[in-house]
Design a protein around this motif. Sequence first.
Motif, short mmCIF file in Angstrom:
data_model
loop_
_atom_site.label_atom_id
_atom_site.label_comp_id
_atom_site.label_asym_id
_atom_site.label_seq_id
_atom_site.Cartn_x
_atom_site.Cartn_y
_atom_site.Cartn_z
N PRO A 125 -7.39 3.49 10.55
CA PRO A 125 -7.47 4.95 10.69
C PRO A 125 -6.09 5.58 10.85
N ASP A 126 -5.96 6.81 10.30
CA ASP A 126 -4.71 7.59 10.37
C ASP A 126 -4.24 7.87 11.79
N HIS A 127 -5.17 7.96 12.75
CA HIS A 127 -4.76 8.45 14.06
C HIS A 127 -3.72 7.55 14.71
N TYR A 128 -3.68 6.27 14.28
CA TYR A 128 -2.65 5.38 14.84
C TYR A 128 -1.25 5.83 14.42
N GLU A 129 -1.17 6.57 13.31
CA GLU A 129 0.15 7.02 12.83
C GLU A 129 0.75 8.09 13.73
N VAL A 130 -0.06 8.72 14.57
CA VAL A 130 0.51 9.61 15.58
C VAL A 130 0.54 8.92 16.95
N GLU A 131 -0.44 8.06 17.21
CA GLU A 131 -0.47 7.43 18.54
C GLU A 131 0.69 6.46 18.77
N LEU A 132 1.04 5.68 17.74
CA LEU A 132 2.10 4.68 17.96
C LEU A 132 3.47 5.30 18.25
N PRO A 133 3.90 6.32 17.45
CA PRO A 133 5.16 6.95 17.85
C PRO A 133 5.09 7.57 19.25
N LEU A 134 3.92 8.06 19.64
CA LEU A 134 3.82 8.66 20.98
C LEU A 134 3.91 7.59 22.09
N VAL A 135 3.39 6.41 21.83
CA VAL A 135 3.57 5.33 22.81
C VAL A 135 5.06 5.03 22.95
N VAL B 99 11.41 11.65 17.81
CA VAL B 99 11.00 10.91 16.62
C VAL B 99 11.05 11.85 15.42
N HIS B 100 11.74 11.39 14.38
CA HIS B 100 11.77 12.14 13.12
C HIS B 100 10.85 11.43 12.14
N ALA B 101 9.83 12.16 11.66
CA ALA B 101 8.82 11.52 10.83
C ALA B 101 8.84 12.06 9.42
N ASN B 102 8.50 11.22 8.48
CA ASN B 102 8.31 11.64 7.09
C ASN B 102 7.15 10.82 6.55
N ASN B 103 6.84 11.04 5.27
CA ASN B 103 5.77 10.27 4.65
C ASN B 103 6.20 9.93 3.24
N ARG B 104 6.13 8.65 2.92
CA ARG B 104 6.56 8.16 1.61
C ARG B 104 5.82 8.85 0.45
N LYS B 105 4.51 9.12 0.68
CA LYS B 105 3.72 9.73 -0.40
C LYS B 105 4.22 11.14 -0.70
N LEU B 106 4.60 11.86 0.37
CA LEU B 106 5.14 13.20 0.20
C LEU B 106 6.39 13.14 -0.66
N SER B 107 7.31 12.24 -0.30
CA SER B 107 8.56 12.11 -1.07
C SER B 107 8.27 11.69 -2.51
N GLU B 108 7.43 10.65 -2.65
CA GLU B 108 7.15 10.12 -3.98
C GLU B 108 6.53 11.19 -4.87
N GLY B 109 5.53 11.92 -4.31
CA GLY B 109 4.87 12.97 -5.08
C GLY B 109 5.88 14.01 -5.55
N PHE B 110 6.75 14.40 -4.66
CA PHE B 110 7.75 15.42 -5.01
C PHE B 110 8.70 14.90 -6.10
N TYR B 111 9.19 13.67 -5.92
CA TYR B 111 10.10 13.11 -6.92
C TYR B 111 9.41 13.00 -8.28
N GLY C 129 0.36 12.97 1.61
CA GLY C 129 1.37 12.60 2.60
C GLY C 129 1.64 13.74 3.56
N LEU C 130 1.71 14.95 3.01
CA LEU C 130 2.00 16.11 3.84
C LEU C 130 0.91 16.32 4.88
N ASP C 131 -0.35 16.16 4.49
CA ASP C 131 -1.45 16.38 5.44
C ASP C 131 -1.36 15.40 6.61
N THR C 132 -1.05 14.12 6.31
CA THR C 132 -0.89 13.14 7.39
C THR C 132 0.28 13.53 8.30
#
Lengths: 463, 463
Positions: free
Chosen positions: A143-153, A171-183, A267-270
């Motif tokens: 599940p996606d929610h771990y992608e916010v919980e782990l940096p918060l831990v 924490v500075h976050a990005n998402n590979r899909k966001l970058s890839e889609g844009f490129y 990616g952006l939504d996540t």
Amino acid sequence: MAKGASISGFPEWLPSERVVEQRVIDTLRNVFELNGFIGIETRAVEQGSSLLKKGETSKEIYLLSRLQEVGHESDTPIEDRLGLHFDLTVPLSRYVVEHSGDLAFPFKRWQIQKVWRGERPQEGRFREFVQADIDVIGNGDLPDHYEVELPLVMVSALERLREFGLPKATVHANNRKLSEGFYRGLGLTDIEGVLREIDKLDKIGADEVAKLLVEGCGADEAQARACLELAELTAADGKELSDKFDALCAKHDIASDSDAYVLARQGLDTLAMIVDEAARIRPGSVIADLKIARGLDYYTGSVYETFLDGAAALGSICSGGRYDNLASQGNKKYPGVGLSIGLSRLVSYMLHTAGAHANRVSPASVLVAVWNEADRSASNLIANQLRSRGIAADVAPTAAKLGKQIKYADKLGIPYVWFPADASEEGAQDEVKNIITGDQRPADAQSWEPDTVYAQQTVTVEA
Amino acid sequence: MAKGASISGFPEWLPSERVVEQRVIDTLRNVFELNGFIGIETRAVEQGSSLLKKGETSKEIYLLSRLQEVGHESDTPIEDRLGLHFDLTVPLSRYVVEHSGDLAFPFKRWQIQKVWRGERPQEGRFREFVQADIDVIGNGDLPDHYEVELPLVMVSALERLREFGLPKATVHANNRKLSEGFYRGLGLTDIEGVLREIDKLDKIGADEVAKLLVEGCGADEAQARACLELAELTAADGKELSDKFDALCAKHDIASDSDAYVLARQGLDTLAMIVDEAARIRPGSVIADLKIARGLDYYTGSVYETFLDGAAALGSICSGGRYDNLASQGNKKYPGVGLSIGLSRLVSYMLHTAGAHANRVSPASVLVAVWNEADRSASNLIANQLRSRGIAADVAPTAAKLGKQIKYADKLGIPYVWFPADASEEGAQDEVKNIITGDQRPADAQSWEPDTVYAQQTVTVEA
């Protein structure tokens, strides 16, 4: 043995410095376990084939050979040789696949261990250092929610480390899909190449990166500049992120119904979920920062780097991301998300920049004096009585003059010196002296307690 | 990543097994620090020249090479290459010499770390394992009393490990000078050779050892039998030791005024002191056993091995001795005495023979349920409230059916499942269920405490 010599890149702490490192490790373990992470330790070695598979560090591996094999190393292909692990993520992936039948999924684990990188000695970088990792690995999906919980831990762990002199972490976050889609929307196809060059932005600057994008990744000048514009984008909440991103897409003619935009939007939504949810729980702890690329190519979604206020030179001290393809077995995939603290560099900062230091070298609160060697048993008995009640105690090494015994305690930072009663004197009583305050009073080893402030080895930060 | 495969000799614990190992490490650290030992960690690598200097394990070293050096390893002489340490004594000696100016002497240190031995894989022995060591190192000289105190610290540590299923431990002590004096008194000169063969007594038996003494150490049949008679000598106190030894010397015509006897007597006096002093403090914990030889040739005085009642097959689980010549710098010597626990084998025994096991896999006491993904924040908030009060908590991975969430808790051994109140229902209260007892009651995350028996991850031993 001949005089030892330090080996470049293999740091070693003095006893008082080790106290700080040990407290940092204890603190992290405590936070990780409070959050339900399970501790494991993996062997230090992996097969060459595992180590060589992924990641830019694959060229910095230490391979092993048994003494008997010296001169015949080449008889074994590198893939079949053993090498020291260079991170804790590749070993975790292997461990999960190997033991999948014995684990409950999602598997949340913490791991604090040394890793090794066979870098050139002259670079002055650590070749042996400690990493502190948390990851969660799913069986099939995660599940996606771990992608916010782990940096918060990690944020809460780093918050706890502020008592050792660490500045506030973001924490500075990005998402590979966001970058890839844009490129892809720009018409670029060498996505890994672009990410690799963007990752160098802080080190070499925008103009150099633009040059590399043009020279090595098939970008024209306009595409390169668009990539750099994306990398400049930061946002503290999902709405701001979304608005800025859409403006950029409009400017560069990336249609909102294109496949590329759809991927980027995923990616952006996540990422928006992560910054918004993090803001609810710990405002200001996580921001969207689209220049974060992470060189290691196993990340497939969220990527994180963490920076300390006023310590930009340290670079990212806690990094990670989501990796969906690192571990698999037949059709089964084990997607994961995790972050790793570069602990040795952090401890080095605490010691040498923040001024963290142990209040004493010895764990002992008390040094029991010895009047003469024939009476050593009496001193040992007192020390054992104290120890049985949880009070760490040492006994003077020799029945030297009292001043010398006190000097030994002082050198180790032991706050109390215990004077056993003179057995030949009727009704004589033990006494204990606080050599910091000078206070001396009668004491009984069965009941005496040190003052709270002198009871424990602690770490403080210079004002 | 492809399916991982275990590598022979590199043991790895499952999460529940790792709990036992971690508790053992925590316990040892606690005992060592109660006794005033200072914790250090040394780098995993040493120069080949240091590793090759001493000890029978010198042929079992793993050397390192950087990936870029593959094929050119032979360009660097082995002495200048890096290798993984095979014990913690050689690194300590190097550390002490390197940092002597920053240490207070006598330097009492504990160290728990992995070590590596490049043995042949087929032997089924550990090639990577954890050692737990205590040593005390003097600057110039080192008082004898540490030769009884250090084994006693180990005895008290091993005593604490009995809660994890370890049988009673007995230290068997000998003294190299005693053996050497006796052998010389017999007319033998290859002392190291004799010690090396006597060390094999438990493995190959007296007849084989006698044969080796005759074939390889220049002994005749009578001398070999005398060496074996000495090896059979055990004693629980100094008087018994002295009487038996003198009888043996008389039998073999070793004159009490010979240099050889004087040397032997020096060792005997130290050994007698050790068993008598140990008997005063911990009766039955240390015996004199003159077959103890220790293969490693750096010992110069006391030597120790430790055996567990009813676990002879394990061999010695804690060994060491006094070494006066391992560390030096110019004219300065750093004599030491220390013992080392082979921790991995001990943990293996606890797990697989004694039946030690963790009461649960997860450190969490509570799993907070999630009714639906939209309410996950509420569950996270509850978990964070519990964590801020020191109660380890996990949150359900998905808003699955309640039965599935409880099953997840059960699989991890988490005793409590927390049901957040239905936010839409006025006055609704959180409830917490003990899934082991079935007990369910209203609870407030700001004040609730788990029952003591379910509060902590613990290790128990099967009846």
